[in-house]
Write an enzyme that holds these catalytic residues in place. Structure first.
Site, PDB file in Angstrom:
ATOM      1  N   SER A   1      14.445 -37.499 -18.448  1.00  0.00           N
ATOM      2  CA  SER A   1      15.573 -37.567 -19.328  1.00  0.00           C
ATOM      3  C   SER A   1      15.273 -35.191 -19.593  1.00  0.00           C
ATOM      4  CB  SER A   1      14.449 -37.810 -20.622  1.00  0.00           C
ATOM      5  OG  SER A   1      15.005 -38.838 -20.931  1.00  0.00           O
TER       6      SER A   1
ATOM      7  N   LYS B   1      19.453 -34.006 -19.476  1.00  0.00           N
ATOM      8  CA  LYS B   1      19.885 -34.795 -21.053  1.00  0.00           C
ATOM      9  C   LYS B   1      20.202 -32.823 -20.822  1.00  0.00           C
ATOM     10  CE  LYS B   1      18.435 -38.497 -23.136  1.00  0.00           C
ATOM     11  NZ  LYS B   1      17.648 -39.737 -22.218  1.00  0.00           N
TER      12      LYS B   1
ATOM     13  N   SER C   1      15.933 -38.176 -27.794  1.00  0.00           N
ATOM     14  CA  SER C   1      16.814 -38.287 -26.724  1.00  0.00           C
ATOM     15  C   SER C   1      17.289 -39.711 -26.229  1.00  0.00           C
ATOM     16  CB  SER C   1      14.873 -38.561 -25.949  1.00  0.00           C
ATOM     17  OG  SER C   1      15.426 -38.399 -24.616  1.00  0.00           O
TER      18      SER C   1
END
Length: 418
Positions: A85, A88, A150
């Site tokens: 993540s 991102k 997230s």
């Protein structure tokens, strides 16, 4: 603190090619707190990349100073791994850039497709902002969901709306990464869910974080928000540093089975911002502990010192065909370096430029860069500029310079054949 006393040596040519030579100008700087020594023929490439005084457990890690980008510590920093993540950050940068360019607006609303809902939302069981199927959500709220919560669904909704599908958006991410200096990162989706095409190094994660901090201060504030509620579901920021370290205000955690636990974090103390990036740890507690420990070590052991003042002559560049044989070089801004407080650092300064610089040119023309190494790491790299204009030289001067460069080129070519 008094500015350092400087003594300059003549430029040293390390590669002689007519009008295209890469020239390194040596600068010897004597400082009371540490020595700055230039050795024109010595290379730091391939040197051991470890900093004494810190013992890190993360398989890959880097600690940098945000203003200069200088590295304070690194360990396997160029090893490509699944960024999870943390990827991102690249999705957010693409959206930030599109907003800044006027291609999209924060008030634009995007529909939540069944694909985004099923693969990135509540049914998927991963991190989500709990976007409702077929609902419309503003770009502003989607950014909150992607950064604070997230949300995989938030990233997918933006990707599909901006590029038509997630794969096309991933191609945009890779292209944009190259534009901002990330030469090795590749992306296959928008959220970091497992895919062999998702690869980043901690060095490039730190570089990306620094770029976001410096380029989008108005958006960077999102990374420090501690909670966000959507669809009546309140979720807290997953960054453990926000509640455990003074001055922490970003950025992103990540986990996949393939990549392990990692995070990119940043904090400011006493006017100094540091950025940490780690990856490959075995559990979330180790991730939080390692990042905090590294940042605390950096703040505790380093401080900012000025090596060269703004507009101070640092060295000289050779001129081709001008009414002067050389031109003084300086930086428009102070050249500041993070150094260890115990004063044991040895710094190497090198001016690198392509030359000789062809006349005529005006004062203020960018000529090259000054790089300062602390050990094996580049602590700072700053552009240097001509301090004065140089006019076109006489016909005789241009002829002599041309003959000299030709002779150097022929000599080099002959030497390379031996």
């Amino acid at each position: 603190m008094a500015l350092p006393t400087l003594r300059f040596h003549r430029p040293v040519v390390t590669t002689a090619r007519p009008l295209r030579a890469v020239i390194a100008a040596g600068v010897l700087v004597a400082l009371g707190w540490s020595g700055v020594i230039y050795a024109a023929n010595n290379s730091v490439q391939g040197a051991k990349k470890e900093e004494a005084g810190f013992d890190g457990d993360a398989p890959t890690a880097i600690l940098t100073e945000a203003s200069s980008g200088g590295v304070l510590f690194e360990k396997n920093a160029d090893e490509l791994r699944a960024p999870s993540s943390m990827m991102k950050l690249m999705t957010a940068e693409v959206v930030f850039h599109a907003v800044k360019q006027g291609d999209i607006k924060l008030t634009d609303e995007y529909r939540v497709s069944e694909n985004a809902w099923r693969k990135g939302g509540a049914p998927a069981g991963g991190s989500t902002m709990f976007a409702a199927l077929n609902s419309k959500i503003s770009v502003d709220d989607l950014l909150h969901g992607a950064i604070i919560q997230s949300g995989n669904d938030a990233c997918m909704v933006m990707a599909e709306a901006i590029a038509g599908n997630e794969r096309a958006f991933a191609e945009m991410m890779t292209k944009r990464a190259r534009e901002i200096g990330l030469s090795r990162s590749t992306f296959a989706n928008s959220n970091g869910l497992p895919d062999p095409g998702n690869k980043m190094t901690v060095r490039e994660l730190a570089t990306l974080a620094r770029y976001i901090i410096q380029t989008y201060p108005e958006f960077y504030k999102l990374f420090g928000e501690k909670e966000f509620t959507w669809n009546k579901i309140r979720q807290f920021n997953r960054n453990p540093l926000l509640n455990s370290l003074e001055g922490a205000d970003g950025l992103k955690t990540g986990y996949t089975k393939e990549g392990g636990y990692g995070m990119v974090g940043s904090a400011v103390q006493n006017g100094v911002r540091l950025i940490v990036a780690t990856n490959g740890l075995e559990d979330s507690e180790d991730r939080a502990t390692e990042a905090k420990k590294m940042l605390e070590w950096g703040f505790r052991n380093f401080e900012v010192r000025t090596v060269f003042a703004a507009n101070q002559t640092i060295g000289y560049a050779k001129v081709f065909g001008g009414d002067s044989r050389s031109v003084a070089l300086s930086s428009h801004e102070p050249v500041n370096v993070m150094v260890q407080k115990n004063g044991n650092d040895k710094l190497i300064a090198r001016i690198v430029y392509s030359g000789p610089v062809r006349a005529p040119f005006e004062a203020g023309q960018k000529v090259g860069t000054v790089k300062v190494w602390r050990g094996s790491n580049v602590a700072v790299e700053t552009p240097v500029y001509a301090t004065e204009a140089v006019g076109r030289g006489s016909t005789i001067r241009r002829a002599v310079d041309g003959a000299t460069e030709l002779a150097i080129g022929l000599f080099r070519a002959g030497a390379e054949k031996l």
